[in-house]
Design a protein around this motif. Structure first.
Motif, mmCIF file in Angstrom:
data_model
loop_
_atom_site.group_PDB
_atom_site.id
_atom_site.type_symbol
_atom_site.label_atom_id
_atom_site.label_comp_id
_atom_site.label_asym_id
_atom_site.label_seq_id
_atom_site.Cartn_x
_atom_site.Cartn_y
_atom_site.Cartn_z
ATOM 1 N N UNK A 209 -12.511 19.306 -7.474
ATOM 2 C CA UNK A 209 -11.777 18.377 -6.617
ATOM 3 C C UNK A 209 -10.522 17.915 -7.322
ATOM 4 N N UNK A 210 -9.421 17.985 -6.614
ATOM 5 C CA UNK A 210 -8.171 17.393 -7.082
ATOM 6 C C UNK A 210 -7.752 16.391 -6.022
ATOM 7 N N UNK A 211 -7.589 15.154 -6.449
ATOM 8 C CA UNK A 211 -7.085 14.116 -5.551
ATOM 9 C C UNK A 211 -5.615 13.924 -5.882
ATOM 10 N N UNK A 212 -4.765 14.236 -4.926
ATOM 11 C CA UNK A 212 -3.333 14.029 -5.101
ATOM 12 C C UNK A 212 -3.014 12.604 -4.673
ATOM 13 N N UNK A 213 -2.483 11.826 -5.608
ATOM 14 C CA UNK A 213 -2.055 10.465 -5.293
ATOM 15 C C UNK A 213 -0.574 10.551 -4.958
ATOM 16 N N UNK A 214 -0.258 10.164 -3.739
ATOM 17 C CA UNK A 214 1.107 10.296 -3.228
ATOM 18 C C UNK A 214 1.728 8.908 -3.090
ATOM 19 N N UNK A 215 2.860 8.717 -3.755
ATOM 20 C CA UNK A 215 3.607 7.460 -3.645
ATOM 21 C C UNK A 215 4.447 7.512 -2.372
ATOM 22 N N UNK A 216 4.317 6.482 -1.554
ATOM 23 C CA UNK A 216 5.099 6.359 -0.322
ATOM 24 C C UNK A 216 6.200 5.340 -0.576
ATOM 25 N N UNK A 217 7.445 5.813 -0.576
ATOM 26 C CA UNK A 217 8.536 4.987 -1.093
ATOM 27 C C UNK A 217 9.678 4.801 -0.113
ATOM 28 N N UNK A 218 9.372 4.597 1.132
ATOM 29 C CA UNK A 218 10.429 4.377 2.123
ATOM 30 C C UNK A 218 11.218 3.111 1.835
ATOM 31 N N UNK A 219 12.216 2.827 2.677
ATOM 32 C CA UNK A 219 13.052 1.643 2.457
ATOM 33 C C UNK A 219 12.220 0.370 2.474
ATOM 34 N N UNK A 220 12.593 -0.556 1.629
ATOM 35 C CA UNK A 220 11.902 -1.839 1.553
ATOM 36 C C UNK A 220 12.902 -2.865 1.048
ATOM 37 N N UNK B 129 0.859 -1.189 0.000
ATOM 38 C CA UNK B 129 0.000 0.000 0.000
ATOM 39 C C UNK B 129 0.902 1.247 0.000
ATOM 40 N N UNK B 130 1.674 1.351 -1.056
ATOM 41 C CA UNK B 130 2.698 2.396 -1.162
ATOM 42 C C UNK B 130 2.119 3.685 -1.729
ATOM 43 N N UNK B 131 0.967 4.081 -1.214
ATOM 44 C CA UNK B 131 0.324 5.293 -1.698
ATOM 45 C C UNK B 131 -0.645 5.805 -0.638
ATOM 46 N N UNK B 132 -0.978 7.080 -0.775
ATOM 47 C CA UNK B 132 -2.022 7.685 0.039
ATOM 48 C C UNK B 132 -2.635 8.814 -0.769
ATOM 49 N N UNK B 133 -3.702 9.411 -0.243
ATOM 50 C CA UNK B 133 -4.444 10.442 -0.966
ATOM 51 C C UNK B 133 -4.486 11.744 -0.181
ATOM 52 N N UNK B 134 -4.480 12.845 -0.910
ATOM 53 C CA UNK B 134 -4.637 14.169 -0.330
ATOM 54 C C UNK B 134 -5.565 14.948 -1.254
ATOM 55 N N UNK B 135 -6.679 15.452 -0.724
ATOM 56 C CA UNK B 135 -7.598 16.217 -1.562
ATOM 57 C C UNK B 135 -7.268 17.706 -1.499
ATOM 58 N N UNK B 136 -7.510 18.365 -2.614
ATOM 59 C CA UNK B 136 -7.381 19.818 -2.710
ATOM 60 C C UNK B 136 -8.712 20.296 -3.278
ATOM 61 N N UNK B 137 -9.433 21.111 -2.501
ATOM 62 C CA UNK B 137 -10.744 21.561 -2.953
ATOM 63 C C UNK B 137 -11.104 22.884 -2.297
ATOM 64 N N UNK B 138 -12.200 23.467 -2.743
ATOM 65 C CA UNK B 138 -12.646 24.735 -2.175
ATOM 66 C C UNK B 138 -11.611 25.833 -2.367
ATOM 67 N N UNK B 139 -11.541 26.732 -1.391
ATOM 68 C CA UNK B 139 -10.609 27.861 -1.475
ATOM 69 C C UNK B 139 -9.151 27.431 -1.446
ATOM 70 N N UNK B 140 -8.877 26.231 -0.921
ATOM 71 C CA UNK B 140 -7.496 25.742 -0.895
ATOM 72 C C UNK B 140 -6.912 25.656 -2.302
ATOM 73 N N UNK B 141 -7.742 25.391 -3.307
ATOM 74 C CA UNK B 141 -7.269 25.328 -4.702
ATOM 75 C C UNK B 141 -6.676 26.670 -5.128
ATOM 76 N N UNK B 142 -7.351 27.759 -4.750
ATOM 77 C CA UNK B 142 -6.904 29.087 -5.153
ATOM 78 C C UNK B 142 -5.678 29.529 -4.346
ATOM 79 N N UNK B 143 -5.653 29.161 -3.079
ATOM 80 C CA UNK B 143 -4.473 29.465 -2.257
ATOM 81 C C UNK B 143 -3.244 28.773 -2.828
ATOM 82 N N UNK B 144 -3.398 27.505 -3.185
ATOM 83 C CA UNK B 144 -2.278 26.779 -3.780
ATOM 84 C C UNK B 144 -1.884 27.427 -5.103
ATOM 85 N N UNK B 145 -2.853 27.860 -5.887
ATOM 86 C CA UNK B 145 -2.554 28.531 -7.152
ATOM 87 C C UNK B 145 -1.734 29.801 -6.960
ATOM 88 N N UNK B 146 -2.074 30.585 -5.937
ATOM 89 C CA UNK B 146 -1.292 31.800 -5.655
ATOM 90 C C UNK B 146 0.138 31.435 -5.280
#
Length: 192
Positions: A95-106, A48-65
């Motif tokens: 809605x933007x779903x950020x798919x994050x790869x988790x890649x620690x030592x294995x 399960x080398x992944x997780x999710x982070x949503x970006x929505x609402x006013x956070x989208x515009x803050x990130x854009x700035x």
């Protein structure tokens, strides 16, 4: 036994440009159902080398700035159009779903295979969004690889953005584009 409905779903998948996505997007229940399907991907070692982070609402515009400012730092010769592109990068889809790869030592599963798993999640999420009638597109661009953006998103040192999945209601029907001829891609190995 062939399952034509599954092939039809794969064959009908289209990316909708982010600028052509608008509200409404999926509600929380629908998003959770989409993610439930998206995580059913090949996952060697069940890492399960992944997780999710949503970006929505006013956070989208803050990130854009922030992206506009960061882009000017990184690319001082960029013109006004590039800065505005960065400013609006996350402002279209609700809605933007950020798919994050988790890649620690294995010790058993190579990082590359775990990265592929995260990529499969991105593709499966596109399919799930379309199954619910939404338009979607998988984007990266320079923000996916920038260390400052990673800090803003709260990524750990061993995490990377696999994709920003923009999801919303399509304002257009995406036309079919030319696809590769699989006959030119297929070869058979034979021992020498």
């Amino acid at each position: 036994m062939p399952q034509p409905d599954l092939l039809t779903a794969l064959d009908s998948r289209r990316s909708i440009p982010a600028k052509q996505l608008s509200a409404p997007g999926p509600d929380e229940s629908t998003l959770n159902r989409m993610l439930t399907s998206a995580v059913r991907v090949p996952d060697h070692g069940k890492r399960v080398a992944f997780r999710f982070l949503t970006i929505q609402g006013d956070a989208r515009h803050t990130l854009g700035e922030r992206l506009a400012a960061r882009g000017m730092e990184k690319f001082p010769d960029a013109g006004a159009a590039a800065v505005e592109k960065d400013r609006g990068r996350f402002s279209y889809a609700p809605l933007i779903v950020t798919v994050i790869a988790q890649l620690g030592p294995d010790e058993k599963i190579p990082e590359f295979e775990r990265t592929l798993t995260a990529g499969c999640v991105c593709f499966a999420l596109l399919q799930a969004a379309q199954a619910f009638g939404f338009g979607a597109v998988w984007l990266t661009g320079w923000p996916a690889y920038d260390e400052q953006v990673a800090r803003w998103l709260g990524l750990q040192a061993d995490e990377h953005v696999a994709g920003f999945i923009h999801i919303g209601t399509a304002k257009i029907d995406a036309p079919e584009r030319e696809r590769p001829d699989v006959a030119t891609l297929l070869s058979e190995w034979s021992p020498v």
